[in-house]
Motif scaffolding. Structure first.
Motif, mmCIF file in Angstrom:
data_model
loop_
_atom_site.group_PDB
_atom_site.id
_atom_site.type_symbol
_atom_site.label_atom_id
_atom_site.label_comp_id
_atom_site.label_asym_id
_atom_site.label_seq_id
_atom_site.Cartn_x
_atom_site.Cartn_y
_atom_site.Cartn_z
ATOM 1 N N ASN A 95 -12.512 1.294 -1.129
ATOM 2 C CA ASN A 95 -11.684 0.978 -2.295
ATOM 3 C C ASN A 95 -10.950 2.205 -2.824
ATOM 4 N N ALA A 96 -11.056 3.338 -2.132
ATOM 5 C CA ALA A 96 -10.375 4.553 -2.582
ATOM 6 C C ALA A 96 -8.866 4.318 -2.605
ATOM 7 N N HIS A 98 -4.944 5.185 -2.391
ATOM 8 C CA HIS A 98 -4.016 6.084 -1.699
ATOM 9 C C HIS A 98 -3.041 6.632 -2.745
ATOM 10 N N GLY A 99 -3.479 7.633 -3.496
ATOM 11 C CA GLY A 99 -2.645 8.270 -4.510
ATOM 12 C C GLY A 99 -2.052 9.564 -3.994
ATOM 13 N N ARG A 100 -1.348 10.264 -4.850
ATOM 14 C CA ARG A 100 -0.744 11.542 -4.483
ATOM 15 C C ARG A 100 -1.821 12.507 -3.978
ATOM 16 N N GLY A 101 -1.588 13.072 -2.796
ATOM 17 C CA GLY A 101 -2.516 14.036 -2.215
ATOM 18 C C GLY A 101 -3.638 13.425 -1.399
ATOM 19 N N THR A 102 -3.693 12.095 -1.328
ATOM 20 C CA THR A 102 -4.725 11.437 -0.518
ATOM 21 C C THR A 102 -4.484 11.719 0.961
ATOM 22 N N CYS A 103 -5.570 12.019 1.686
ATOM 23 C CA CYS A 103 -5.516 12.217 3.131
ATOM 24 C C CYS A 103 -6.172 11.008 3.779
ATOM 25 N N SER A 104 -5.453 10.372 4.691
ATOM 26 C CA SER A 104 -5.910 9.131 5.298
ATOM 27 C C SER A 104 -5.539 9.136 6.772
ATOM 28 N N MET A 105 -6.273 8.348 7.552
ATOM 29 C CA MET A 105 -6.030 8.317 8.993
ATOM 30 C C MET A 105 -4.904 7.364 9.360
ATOM 31 N N ALA A 106 -4.067 7.808 10.278
ATOM 32 C CA ALA A 106 -3.045 6.936 10.856
ATOM 33 C C ALA A 106 -3.708 6.127 11.965
ATOM 34 N N ARG A 107 -3.135 4.977 12.262
ATOM 35 C CA ARG A 107 -3.681 4.117 13.309
ATOM 36 C C ARG A 107 -2.591 3.174 13.791
ATOM 37 N N SER A 108 -2.883 2.436 14.861
ATOM 38 C CA SER A 108 -1.964 1.400 15.340
ATOM 39 C C SER A 108 -2.292 0.096 14.603
ATOM 40 N N GLN A 109 -1.813 -1.015 15.124
ATOM 41 C CA GLN A 109 -2.112 -2.329 14.524
ATOM 42 C C GLN A 109 -3.615 -2.606 14.524
ATOM 43 N N ASN A 110 -4.318 -2.063 15.511
ATOM 44 C CA ASN A 110 -5.764 -2.257 15.614
ATOM 45 C C ASN A 110 -6.464 -1.418 14.549
ATOM 46 N N PRO A 111 -7.229 -2.032 13.648
ATOM 47 C CA PRO A 111 -7.899 -1.274 12.583
ATOM 48 C C PRO A 111 -8.854 -0.198 13.101
ATOM 49 N N ASN A 112 -9.364 -0.363 14.320
ATOM 50 C CA ASN A 112 -10.315 0.587 14.891
ATOM 51 C C ASN A 112 -9.653 1.531 15.896
ATOM 52 N N SER A 113 -8.417 1.959 15.607
ATOM 53 C CA SER A 113 -7.668 2.794 16.554
ATOM 54 C C SER A 113 -7.365 4.196 16.030
ATOM 55 N N ALA A 114 -7.900 4.570 14.867
ATOM 56 C CA ALA A 114 -7.688 5.937 14.381
ATOM 57 C C ALA A 114 -8.336 6.910 15.355
ATOM 58 N N ASN A 115 -7.689 8.066 15.549
ATOM 59 C CA ASN A 115 -8.218 9.027 16.511
ATOM 60 C C ASN A 115 -8.106 10.451 15.973
ATOM 61 N N ALA A 125 0.476 5.079 -3.010
ATOM 62 C CA ALA A 125 0.743 4.126 -1.917
ATOM 63 C C ALA A 125 -0.406 3.113 -1.881
ATOM 64 N N ALA A 126 -0.663 2.499 -3.039
ATOM 65 C CA ALA A 126 -1.798 1.577 -3.184
ATOM 66 C C ALA A 126 -1.741 0.412 -2.200
ATOM 67 N N PHE A 127 -0.550 0.097 -1.686
ATOM 68 C CA PHE A 127 -0.427 -0.999 -0.714
ATOM 69 C C PHE A 127 -1.194 -0.701 0.580
ATOM 70 N N LEU A 128 -1.605 0.557 0.791
ATOM 71 C CA LEU A 128 -2.389 0.935 1.967
ATOM 72 C C LEU A 128 -3.900 0.785 1.741
ATOM 73 N N ASN A 129 -4.294 0.603 0.473
ATOM 74 C CA ASN A 129 -5.723 0.544 0.153
ATOM 75 C C ASN A 129 -6.431 -0.527 0.971
ATOM 76 N N ARG A 130 -7.651 -0.199 1.407
ATOM 77 C CA ARG A 130 -8.515 -1.095 2.172
ATOM 78 C C ARG A 130 -7.937 -1.458 3.553
ATOM 79 N N GLN A 131 -6.897 -0.727 3.981
ATOM 80 C CA GLN A 131 -6.315 -0.963 5.306
ATOM 81 C C GLN A 131 -6.286 0.303 6.169
ATOM 82 N N TYR A 132 -6.472 1.442 5.520
ATOM 83 C CA TYR A 132 -6.486 2.739 6.193
ATOM 84 C C TYR A 132 -7.664 3.534 5.644
#
Length: 170
Positions: A95-96, A98-115, A125-132
């Motif tokens: 539930n964290a 995605h505000g200014r300065g947040t570090c988050s993983m990039a990924r493809s369409q697959n939720p388990n594809s971060a590397n 960028a709250a629209f990214l919450n619970r998806q990244y």
């Protein structure tokens, strides 16, 4: 420099625009924090460009395969399409915000594809919450992140000069 509470769970990132200090969140994303630290300790991020930087949104980097400007595999036209030779990570969504300065993983369409790729948010960028997977927060040097050249792709991109776990810096 910012007060670092836990040097084992903080990163010092030297960029072509200046230093950035990132506090890591091992309780929130233990697998992702472990991967970032593992790659940082291997020097995998040193020389990696910021290949996708969108004004008002985020700066993306971390393609250690095609985005490392100091390696023979560097391919600016393919930067953003690669990762490390390690297996992809299972999502650790939270539930964290995605505000200014947040570090988050990039990924493809697959939720388990971060590397290895990650991004730093310029603005909310709250629209990214619970998806990244959020794994850290810039605690110093956000003004340097703001200076990173924009583009998709970025002409003559800025890069990570070095990324180190704070505990390893004397």
């Amino acid at each position: 420099m910012a007060e670092i509470k836990d040097r084992e769970n903080a990163l010092i990132m030297e960029t072509t625009k200046g230093n950035v200090v990132i506090e890591l969140f091992p309780d929130l994303a233990p697998g992702h924090v472990a991967r970032i630290k593992e790659l940082a300790r291997e020097g995998a991020y040193d020389g990696v460009v910021f290949h996708r930087v969108i004004d008002g949104f985020m700066a993306q980097t971390g393609d250690v395969k095609f985005g490392n400007s100091s390696k023979p595999s560097f391919a600016p036209s393919r930067a953003g399409m690669g990762g490390s030779d390690k297996p992809d990570l299972k999502a650790e969504f939270s539930n964290a915000n995605h505000g200014r300065g947040t570090c988050s993983m990039a990924r493809s369409q697959n939720p388990n594809s971060a590397n290895s790729q990650f991004f730093i948010c310029f603005d909310d960028a709250a629209f990214l919450n619970r998806q990244y997977t959020v794994w850290g927060q810039v605690i110093e040097g956000m003004d340097n992140v703001d200076k990173i050249k924009r583009g998709e792709p970025v002409p003559d991109p800025d890069k990570i000069v070095s990324l180190k776990v704070a505990a390893d810096v004397k």
